[in-house]
Design an enzyme around this catalytic site. Structure first.
Site, mmCIF file in Angstrom:
data_model
loop_
_atom_site.group_PDB
_atom_site.id
_atom_site.type_symbol
_atom_site.label_atom_id
_atom_site.label_comp_id
_atom_site.label_asym_id
_atom_site.label_seq_id
_atom_site.Cartn_x
_atom_site.Cartn_y
_atom_site.Cartn_z
ATOM 1 N N ARG A 16 0.739 -1.118 -0.159
ATOM 2 C CA ARG A 16 -0.024 0.168 0.196
ATOM 3 C C ARG A 16 0.705 1.171 0.059
ATOM 4 O O ARG A 16 0.579 2.226 -0.505
ATOM 5 C CB ARG A 16 -0.993 0.056 1.253
ATOM 6 C CG ARG A 16 -1.912 -0.897 1.364
ATOM 7 C CD ARG A 16 -3.175 -0.822 0.212
ATOM 8 N NE ARG A 16 -3.776 0.238 0.509
ATOM 9 C CZ ARG A 16 -5.075 0.497 0.070
ATOM 10 N NH1 ARG A 16 -5.630 -0.020 -1.111
ATOM 11 N NH2 ARG A 16 -5.685 1.912 0.230
ATOM 12 N N THR A 28 -4.966 6.823 -2.694
ATOM 13 C CA THR A 28 -5.830 6.544 -3.736
ATOM 14 C C THR A 28 -6.012 7.775 -4.643
ATOM 15 O O THR A 28 -6.120 7.285 -5.858
ATOM 16 C CB THR A 28 -7.128 6.194 -3.016
ATOM 17 O OG1 THR A 28 -7.063 4.967 -2.151
ATOM 18 C CG2 THR A 28 -8.358 5.948 -4.315
ATOM 19 N N HIS A 79 -4.586 -1.361 -8.086
ATOM 20 C CA HIS A 79 -5.205 -1.675 -6.719
ATOM 21 C C HIS A 79 -4.554 -2.603 -5.958
ATOM 22 O O HIS A 79 -3.749 -3.341 -6.674
ATOM 23 C CB HIS A 79 -6.700 -2.366 -7.083
ATOM 24 C CG HIS A 79 -7.210 -3.078 -5.779
ATOM 25 N ND1 HIS A 79 -7.954 -2.488 -5.033
ATOM 26 C CD2 HIS A 79 -6.989 -4.327 -5.447
ATOM 27 C CE1 HIS A 79 -8.385 -3.158 -3.990
ATOM 28 N NE2 HIS A 79 -7.758 -4.401 -4.308
#
EC number: 2.7.4.6
Length: 152
Positions: free
Chosen positions: A88, A94, A118
């Site tokens: 991440r 995002t 993603h």
């Protein structure tokens, strides 16, 4: 390896169309993570609705599903120590505008609706997503010869 975990990473249609697949794989490999599954897939509406079920009440849900069906997706499973959290961080925020240079989104994206990748946000999400996108026999378990040079 103790404390090893798996994560699901998907390169979205914009990342595939922009020929960023190799660059993204390179970053995960250079970090020391092990690729244990990968496929190029034209995702079905049903698969995408299940994958994004947590977002089903959001106003952008239908557009997201349509967009994810607009081209092929590279679905991958990576394994390693803290791969979910580290993955991440490698992806960036995002919203690419909030992503730092050096992250995938910080280096290659401009808009949130085209953020190219993603990554699972938890070990539990990773297990669910891996189960949606891959059959158990598609996960290849092997020992990397580099493992002793990456982990103590």
């Amino acid at each position: 390896m103790a404390n090893s975990e798996r994560t699901f990473i998907a390169i979205k249609p914009d990342g595939v169309q922009r020929s960023l697949v190799g660059e993204i794989i390179k970053r995960f490999e250079q970090k020391g993570f092990r690729l244990i599954a990968m496929k190029l897939i034209q995702a079905s509406e049903d698969l995408l609705k299940e994958h994004y079920i947590d977002l089903k009440d959001r106003p952008f849900f239908a557009g997201l599903v349509k967009y994810m069906q607009s081209g092929p997706v590279v679905a991958m499973v990576w394994e390693g120590l803290n791969v979910v959290k580290t993955g991440r961080v490698m992806l960036g925020e995002t919203n690419p505008a909030d992503s730092k240079p050096g992250t995938i989104r910080g280096d290659f994206c401009i808009q949130v609706g085209r953020n190219i990748i993603h990554g699972s946000d938890s070990v539990e999400s990773a297990e669910k997503e891996i189960g949606l996108w891959f059959q158990p026999e598609e996960l290849v378990d092997y020992k990397s010869c580099a493992q002793n040079w990456i982990y103590e």
